[in-house]
Design an enzyme around this catalytic site. Structure first.
Site, mmCIF file in Angstrom:
data_model
loop_
_atom_site.group_PDB
_atom_site.id
_atom_site.type_symbol
_atom_site.label_atom_id
_atom_site.label_comp_id
_atom_site.label_asym_id
_atom_site.label_seq_id
_atom_site.Cartn_x
_atom_site.Cartn_y
_atom_site.Cartn_z
ATOM 1 C CG ASP A 302 -2.196 0.832 0.964
ATOM 2 O OD1 ASP A 302 -3.246 0.246 0.689
ATOM 3 O OD2 ASP A 302 -2.099 2.085 1.029
ATOM 4 C CB SER A 303 0.736 4.421 -1.794
ATOM 5 O OG SER A 303 -0.654 4.649 -1.734
ATOM 6 C CB ALA A 335 0.104 -0.741 -6.635
ATOM 7 C CG ASP A 355 -9.861 -3.786 -3.132
ATOM 8 O OD1 ASP A 355 -10.607 -3.248 -3.979
ATOM 9 O OD2 ASP A 355 -10.137 -3.808 -1.915
ATOM 10 C CB CYS A 395 -14.577 0.081 -5.656
ATOM 11 S SG CYS A 395 -13.098 1.047 -5.438
#
Ligand code: SAH
Length: 451
Positions: A302-303, A335, A355, A395
């Site tokens: 994750d950033s 990512a 995701d 999403c």
């Protein structure tokens, strides 16, 4: 008094009518009062009327032909009767004068505040009851869910999440921003689930779009007002997660993915028990920790450093629940960069979860979003071992399921991999989808075997 339209969309402005009528215009009053007893309201275009009659509840500001507001009120009203271009009543809407979505229908009838507050009570109770079965079984596995999901529960703009004993309320439309609405929500929540604290958590972006003021930081309710609960530990699928109301994204966690966490772990158990897994955009470790029950090595990327710090705490809280020899590590990085470099370095994984955040927040951003999805999926497929598991999510509402599947298929073609669809999934059932309101459907999760 006719209020000039305040819309941001300029497209239809030239053709729409801005009329100046006296407040008690007999003509409009006759049309609206015949059905509504209301003197003032909004007239909407034929297109908007058709949309409402087909079961949708939104009217864009560009579809309002004119609004007629009570001259006396300085503040815009929360509720507005809505009529079609001929003056035939369509219902009553929450009014957001500064938003692109200016009206959100809450009733097909003419109603006033008292009736609206009764409806709010009834619908919120029904929304909570719909979730009760899921919360109660299996016992002790899940104590958290979305209790109310806006339009999908007939309460536009109202989002309520339960994290263990803490309830978070978001009011996302101007028309909900009132003490009476807050009181009604608190009274239903106390009666139905009796939480120890109810907090309001504003969404700064929406607050600006809707022209809402900052809510008071004081809890809406606390058993112990001097020491309101603002952080807790909650359970999803038997795993523990830290929750802090003053940190994190959305209302704090991604409850919409909770059934997909379990599905990802179930498939990994079938296809590659004890394998090596990668969770891209892990946030606080949701997929990663579920995969750590069935894999020997899990990496979460994750950033956001703050998110990974919570992921590490979540890992510590669940050690006894995970595969005994599992190694879990977290990587703070971009990512796109990591996946490109690792694919070039021929890193190999048995399971990869993608995701990413909603790349397309608007229709205009769709093309760029598709490029982003293609890149991540391509790199993931290059790194998956034969018959590896890919769990890939989007999403963005504006990226349709068919667009998403097409882009994943294009990535498979470029990676020279044959991809078998194992499951097509969406958000968990506490985020219901209403077919007449397509915007309620946003999360897509494909579970794929990459041959
Ligand atoms: N999978 C998570 C939710 C992911 S939300 C869960 O189930 O809880 C998207 C996450 O992507 C956020 O945590 C955000 O910090 C992260 N993110 C956004 N852009 C990123 C990037 N370019 N590289 C890595 N992580 C990114």
């Amino acid at each position: 008094m006719i209020k000039p339209k305040t819309h941001k969309r300029k497209k239809r402005e030239a053709s729409s009518t801005q009329r100046t009528l006296p407040p008690q215009n007999p003509h409009s009053q006759e049309k609206l009062t015949s059905a509504t007893q209301a003197d003032f309201g909004a007239r909407v275009s034929r297109r908007a009327a058709d949309r409402l009659r087909a079961g949708h509840v939104w009217v864009y500001s560009s579809d309002i032909e004119f609004t007629e507001l009570a001259a006396a009120s300085a503040e815009p009203p929360a509720l507005l009767p809505v009529a079609d271009y001929r003056g035939v009543l369509l219902g009553t809407a929450l009014y957001s004068p500064t938003s692109q979505i200016a009206l959100r229908l809450i009733s097909r009838e003419a109603i006033r505040e008292t009736e609206w507050l009764n409806l709010l009570q009834e619908r919120l109770k029904a929304a909570i009851e719909r979730r009760m079965a899921a919360l109660q079984a299996p016992k002790g596995e899940n104590d958290s869910c979305r209790l109310c999901f806006s339009e999908a529960d007939e309460l536009p703009g109202l989002v309520i999440d339960k994290y263990d004993d803490l309830v978070i309320v978001q009011l996302l439309t101007k028309g909900l921003d009132s003490p009476a609405v807050r009181d009604q929500i608190v009274s239903v929540l106390r009666e139905q689930i009796n939480p120890s604290t109810i907090l309001e958590r504003p969404d700064p972006r929406i607050r600006e779009l809707e022209g809402m003021s900052a809510p008071s930081p004081a809890p809406l309710y606390a058993v112990d007002p001097a020491h309101p609960l603002t952080a807790t530990q909650f359970q999803l699928n038997g795993l523990k997660f830290h929750y802090d109301a003053n940190a994190g994204q959305k209302t704090g966690a991604f409850l919409d993915q909770h059934a997909n966490y379990k599905a990802a772990a179930d498939w990994a158990r079938i296809l590659s028990p004890g394998g090596r897994a990668l969770d891209v955009c892990t946030y606080q470790g949701g997929f990663a920790l579920h995969l750590a029950r069935v894999s020997n090595h899990v990496t979460g990327i994750d950033s956001s450093r703050a998110s990974l710090e919570v992921a590490e705490r979540n890992l510590a809280a669940n050690r006894d629940q995970l595969r005994s020899n599992v190694q879990v590590d977290w990587l703070e990085a971009d990512a796109f960069t990591v996946l490109r470099d690792w694919a070039a370095a021929k890193e190999r994984f048995d399971t990869i979860v993608l995701d990413p955040p909603a790349f397309a927040k608007s229709k205009r951003a769709v093309e760029g979003a598709l490029r982003g999805y293609k890149e991540l999926n391509l790199r993931a497929m290059q790194m998956l071992k034969p018959h590896g598991l890919l769990v890939t999510c989007s999403c963005s509402h504006h990226v349709s399921l068919s667009d998403f599947e097409a882009i994943v298929a294009a990535a498979a073609a470029d990676a020279h991999r044959r991809v078998r669809l194992l499951e097509r999934r969406g958000a968990a059932p506490d985020h219901p989808v209403i077919l007449n309101i397509p915007e309620t459907e946003y999360l897509k999760c494909l579970i794929l075997e990459v041959e």
